[in-house]
Enzyme design. Sequence first.
Site, PDB file in Angstrom:
ATOM      1  N   CYS A   1     -57.537  -9.955  73.858  1.00 24.74           N
ATOM      2  CA  CYS A   1     -58.976 -10.195  73.746  1.00 24.74           C
ATOM      3  C   CYS A   1     -59.303 -11.524  73.069  1.00 24.74           C
ATOM      4  O   CYS A   1     -60.447 -11.982  73.124  1.00 24.74           O
ATOM      5  CB  CYS A   1     -59.633  -9.052  72.991  1.00 24.74           C
TER       6      CYS A   1
ATOM      7  N   HIS B   1     -65.917 -11.232  69.461  1.00 23.73           N
ATOM      8  CA  HIS B   1     -65.329 -10.416  70.520  1.00 23.73           C
ATOM      9  C   HIS B   1     -66.202  -9.191  70.741  1.00 23.73           C
ATOM     10  O   HIS B   1     -66.582  -8.493  69.798  1.00 23.73           O
ATOM     11  CB  HIS B   1     -63.913 -10.015  70.125  1.00 23.73           C
TER      12      HIS B   1
ATOM     13  N   ASN C   1     -66.470  -3.563  76.566  1.00 31.01           N
ATOM     14  CA  ASN C   1     -65.437  -4.493  76.100  1.00 31.01           C
ATOM     15  C   ASN C   1     -64.764  -5.100  77.325  1.00 31.01           C
ATOM     16  O   ASN C   1     -63.970  -4.442  77.995  1.00 31.01           O
ATOM     17  CB  ASN C   1     -64.425  -3.746  75.226  1.00 31.01           C
TER      18      ASN C   1
END
Length: 323
Positions: A114, A254, A284
Site C-alpha cells: 500500500c 493511505h 482500501n
Amino acid sequence: MPTYTKLTAMGQYVPGRVVDNDELAAIMDTSDEWIQAHTGIKTRHYAMNDENTSDLATQVAQQLLQKSGLAASAIDLILVTTITPDALTPATACLVQANIGADNAFAFDLSAACAGFTFGLATADKFIRSGQYQNVMVISAEVNSKMMDFQDRTAAVFFGDGAGGALLQATDNPDENSLIAEKLESQGNATVIHSGRVRPITEVAATNYPQTDAFYQVGRDVFQFATTVVPEQMRGLIASAQLTPSDLQYVICHQANLRIIEKIAANLALPMTKFPHNVDHYGNTSSAGVAMALANVFDTLTGPVLLTAFGGGLAYGSVLIKK
C-alpha cells in the site's frame, strides 16, 4: 545545471461495478452498520472478470497523456506500483506501455504494497534528477477484489479496486520543483509471510507458512502501527522541511480505514478538512488510494501537501510535495 522534478498532471480510474455493504453482508457474517462503524467504508468498486490491473492503469495513462498534451512517444519511463499484477511476468507496466503505444519508454513494476505510490514517486524523482529522463508516469493500480477470501470479513470488507497516477516532468527551474522531501522505511521483521498469489514457490514457503491465495492481514497490529509509528515519521519529515503540521494545505494518508485517518489527524492536531479521503466510497485500494485522493484535489493545490502510506512489508513512506 541541476534537474528538478515537477508534478504536472494526475489521473484516476475506478471500474464500473459498485458493491455496497449490504451486498457483502449477504455472503458473510457482517452488516452495513458494523462495516461503517469500524472502517467508515460505504461502498467499493470491483473490476469485471475480464478487467485486469493493466486495464485500469492504461485508463490512467491515457488521462495523463490527454491532460498534459504529450504524445505517447514522449514518455521515457512508465512505473507501475501494484501487488495485484496481471502476471508474475511480464511486468504490468510493460502491458501499459504497449497499450498506449509509448514505444520510447522503458517500463517496470514496483512492489511496496500500500506504500507503493510514495515509493514510486521517490523512485521516479531519482530517474528525472539524473538528467536522462524527461517525462515519467507513476501509476498505482490494483484489482484487490480478485484476491479476496469472501469468508474473511477482517479483510474482504476493506478492499476495492482502482488506479491513480501522476505525470512527472523534468525542469531546470528550482521554483518548479514539486518533490520537497521524502522518508521511506521498511520493517521486515514485522512481515507476515505467506505464499499468497505466487503459491508455494519453495518447499519452505509451502511447509512453514499459512497457505492462502487471498490477502491476509493482522488488523489490530496494522492499526496500532499506523496510528503510532507512521505519525512519528510524518512529524520528522515535516520538521526536516522546516515546516509545522499547520503549514500543510493537505495531508493525504493511505486510504486503509477512515478510523485510522481520524486518529492520525488527531495525533497531528489537524482538522479532518485537511485530510482528503475517498475510502468511504472506494474502500482500501491499496497503493492506488493516495494517488486517487491526490488526483481529486490536484487542481486546488496552492500549498505543501504531505503524502503518507503504509502497507505490507512493513513498508511505509512519506513524501512532501507541492504543485
